[in-house]
Design a protein around this motif. Structure first.
Motif, short mmCIF file in Angstrom:
data_model
loop_
_atom_site.label_atom_id
_atom_site.label_comp_id
_atom_site.label_asym_id
_atom_site.label_seq_id
_atom_site.Cartn_x
_atom_site.Cartn_y
_atom_site.Cartn_z
N VAL A 200 0.86 -1.19 0.00
CA VAL A 200 0.00 0.00 0.00
C VAL A 200 0.90 1.24 0.00
O VAL A 200 1.83 1.32 0.79
N PRO A 201 0.63 2.22 -0.87
CA PRO A 201 1.47 3.43 -0.89
C PRO A 201 1.18 4.33 0.30
O PRO A 201 0.15 4.21 0.97
N PRO B 16 -0.18 10.99 -0.03
CA PRO B 16 -1.61 10.99 -0.34
C PRO B 16 -2.04 9.93 -1.36
O PRO B 16 -3.20 9.84 -1.69
N LEU B 17 -1.09 9.12 -1.83
CA LEU B 17 -1.43 8.15 -2.87
C LEU B 17 -2.38 7.08 -2.38
O LEU B 17 -3.12 6.49 -3.17
N ASP B 18 -2.39 6.81 -1.07
CA ASP B 18 -3.27 5.76 -0.56
C ASP B 18 -4.74 6.10 -0.73
O ASP B 18 -5.60 5.21 -0.65
N GLY B 19 -5.06 7.37 -0.95
CA GLY B 19 -6.43 7.75 -1.22
C GLY B 19 -6.84 7.52 -2.66
O GLY B 19 -8.02 7.64 -3.01
N LEU B 20 -5.87 7.18 -3.50
CA LEU B 20 -6.11 6.96 -4.92
C LEU B 20 -5.81 5.53 -5.35
O LEU B 20 -6.32 5.06 -6.37
N ILE B 21 -4.97 4.86 -4.58
CA ILE B 21 -4.40 3.57 -5.00
C ILE B 21 -4.64 2.51 -3.93
O ILE B 21 -4.45 2.78 -2.74
N PRO C 265 -6.01 11.65 -11.77
CA PRO C 265 -4.98 12.68 -11.60
C PRO C 265 -3.69 12.42 -12.38
O PRO C 265 -2.81 13.27 -12.40
N PHE C 266 -3.58 11.26 -13.02
CA PHE C 266 -2.38 10.92 -13.77
C PHE C 266 -2.63 10.85 -15.27
O PHE C 266 -1.73 10.50 -16.03
N LEU C 267 -3.86 11.21 -15.68
CA LEU C 267 -4.22 11.14 -17.10
C LEU C 267 -4.25 12.54 -17.72
O LEU C 267 -4.77 13.47 -17.11
N PRO C 268 -3.77 12.67 -18.96
CA PRO C 268 -3.85 13.95 -19.65
C PRO C 268 -5.14 14.09 -20.46
O PRO C 268 -5.33 15.10 -21.15
N MET C 269 -6.00 13.09 -20.39
CA MET C 269 -7.25 13.11 -21.14
C MET C 269 -8.38 12.58 -20.26
O MET C 269 -8.12 11.95 -19.24
N PRO C 270 -9.66 12.84 -20.64
CA PRO C 270 -10.77 12.29 -19.87
C PRO C 270 -10.73 10.76 -19.89
O PRO C 270 -10.41 10.14 -20.91
N GLU D 274 7.47 7.03 -6.07
CA GLU D 274 8.04 8.37 -6.23
C GLU D 274 7.62 8.99 -7.55
O GLU D 274 7.32 10.19 -7.62
N GLU D 275 7.58 8.19 -8.61
CA GLU D 275 7.16 8.70 -9.92
C GLU D 275 5.69 9.14 -9.89
O GLU D 275 5.33 10.19 -10.42
N LEU D 276 4.86 8.36 -9.26
CA LEU D 276 3.44 8.70 -9.16
C LEU D 276 3.23 9.96 -8.31
O LEU D 276 2.41 10.81 -8.66
N THR D 277 3.97 10.07 -7.23
CA THR D 277 3.87 11.26 -6.37
C THR D 277 4.26 12.50 -7.14
O THR D 277 3.62 13.56 -7.04
N ARG D 278 5.30 12.39 -7.95
CA ARG D 278 5.77 13.52 -8.75
C ARG D 278 4.74 13.93 -9.80
O ARG D 278 4.59 15.12 -10.12
N ARG D 279 3.99 12.98 -10.32
CA ARG D 279 3.03 13.25 -11.39
C ARG D 279 1.63 13.61 -10.88
O ARG D 279 0.76 13.96 -11.67
#
Length: 316
Positions: free
Chosen positions: A44-45, A48-53, A134-139, A181-186
């Motif tokens: 588990v991350p 704040p990633l644990d609220g998404l993942i 939050p990690f997508l550039p499109m809908p 770390e990559e996900l947190t940055r993005r």
């Protein structure tokens, strides 16, 4: 086999990821497959990633079958592939496509068929239904039932650099740290995320057995607005997400090793009748309920205690 290894690691879904953790506070779990040889590490991350993942995972080894069918689940998925390319077919009317760098999958409405090389190696993310937005550039709706490569979402230079770093990392735990770390940055601010995450959590808490009209009233928005937000951030409407949750919850309650009272199961899950339940089964899996159990029993018989047992089905 602990609960940590009970799901696929290759698209099982958010509620299934939760089942892999032995208790709510578990931070990292490891599962080993049978003689086929599959290693699965899940964690588990941190906020704040644990609220998404639901979890980050590492998977390496020989899949039990060359082709696995993944029924629609109430979740999204990202895979960073570190081995030979794999194949995905998203429905009988769509051609099979090859994915070398990995894939991004929003909440599906149809079963996905994964085709694997003799050995596979990857890291990935099981997102909560709203967590990929939050990690997508499109809908998200643009990707519904249309898996894309990670390159199409993050760009070739970024995914090439990430894959290089992951490939040279010192073991699964360091790889998962790099991915986190990559996900947190993005991570980006996303309009409407609070509304969608709260409403989705209500759907999840009721296993999909909730009046959809009541959700918009409780949220203080119109049903049209709520549906639009869901499609933008999850890719499907609240009604469709509820169907996914209800089906997944029902299927996970089935013990293929024992007798099954289908009428009682359908009634307990809130289906109109057994015929309605059978129709949902065929739409979600392409199988009748009895055929589904036969396939699950085949998996149990041929690969007892395997880390991937529980959600993916042999497609061979």
């Amino acid at each position: 086999m602990s609960a940590a290894g009970r799901s696929s690691g290759i698209g099982a879904g958010s509620m299934l990821a939760a089942a892999r953790l032995d208790h709510p506070g578990a931070r990292c779990r490891r599962g080993i497959g049978d003689a086929v040889g599959v290693e699965y590490v899940s964690r588990v991350p941190r906020p704040p990633l644990d609220g998404l993942i639901d979890d980050l995972y590492y998977l390496e080894g020989a899949p039990p079958y060359a082709r696995l069918t993944l029924p629609p689940s109430p979740a999204a998925l990202l895979i960073v592939n570190l081995g030979s390319p794999f194949l995905i077919r998203a429905g009988t009317d769509i051609e099979t496509a090859e994915y070398a760098d990995g894939c991004v999958v929003t909440t599906p409405t149809r079963a996905l068929e994964f085709g694997y090389p003799l050995r596979t190696r990857s890291v990935g993310v099981h997102f909560k239904p709203w967590g990929l937005a939050p990690f997508l550039p499109m809908p998200a709706a643009e990707l519904c039932d249309r898996p894309v490569t990670v390159e199409q979402v993050w760009g070739r230079p970024a995914i090439a650099e990430l894959r290089d770093r992951l490939a040279t990392a010192d073991g699964p735990h360091e790889m998962l740290t790099l991915l986190e770390e990559e996900l947190t940055r993005r991570l980006c601010e996303t309009a409407g995320l609070g509304l969608v995450s709260h409403t989705s959590s209500v759907i999840a808490a009721t296993s999909g057995a909730v009046a959809i009209d009541d959700l918009s009233v409780a949220a203080g928005v119109s049903s049209t607005h709520l549906a639009q937000r869901f499609k933008e951030l999850i890719g499907v409407t609240p009604k469709r997400l509820a169907r996914n949750y209800r089906f997944a919850t029902t299927v996970l309650s089935i013990n293929p090793a024992g007798p099954i009272d289908w009428a009682d199961l359908a009634s307990g899950a809130g289906y109109f009748d057994q015929a309605h339940f059978g129709h949902e089964f065929r739409e979600f899996t392409g199988l009748t309920p009895t055929r589904y159990v036969e396939v699950r029993r085949r998996f149990l018989r041929e690969h007892p205690g395997h880390a991937l047992d529980g959600w993916p089905l042999p497609a061979d």
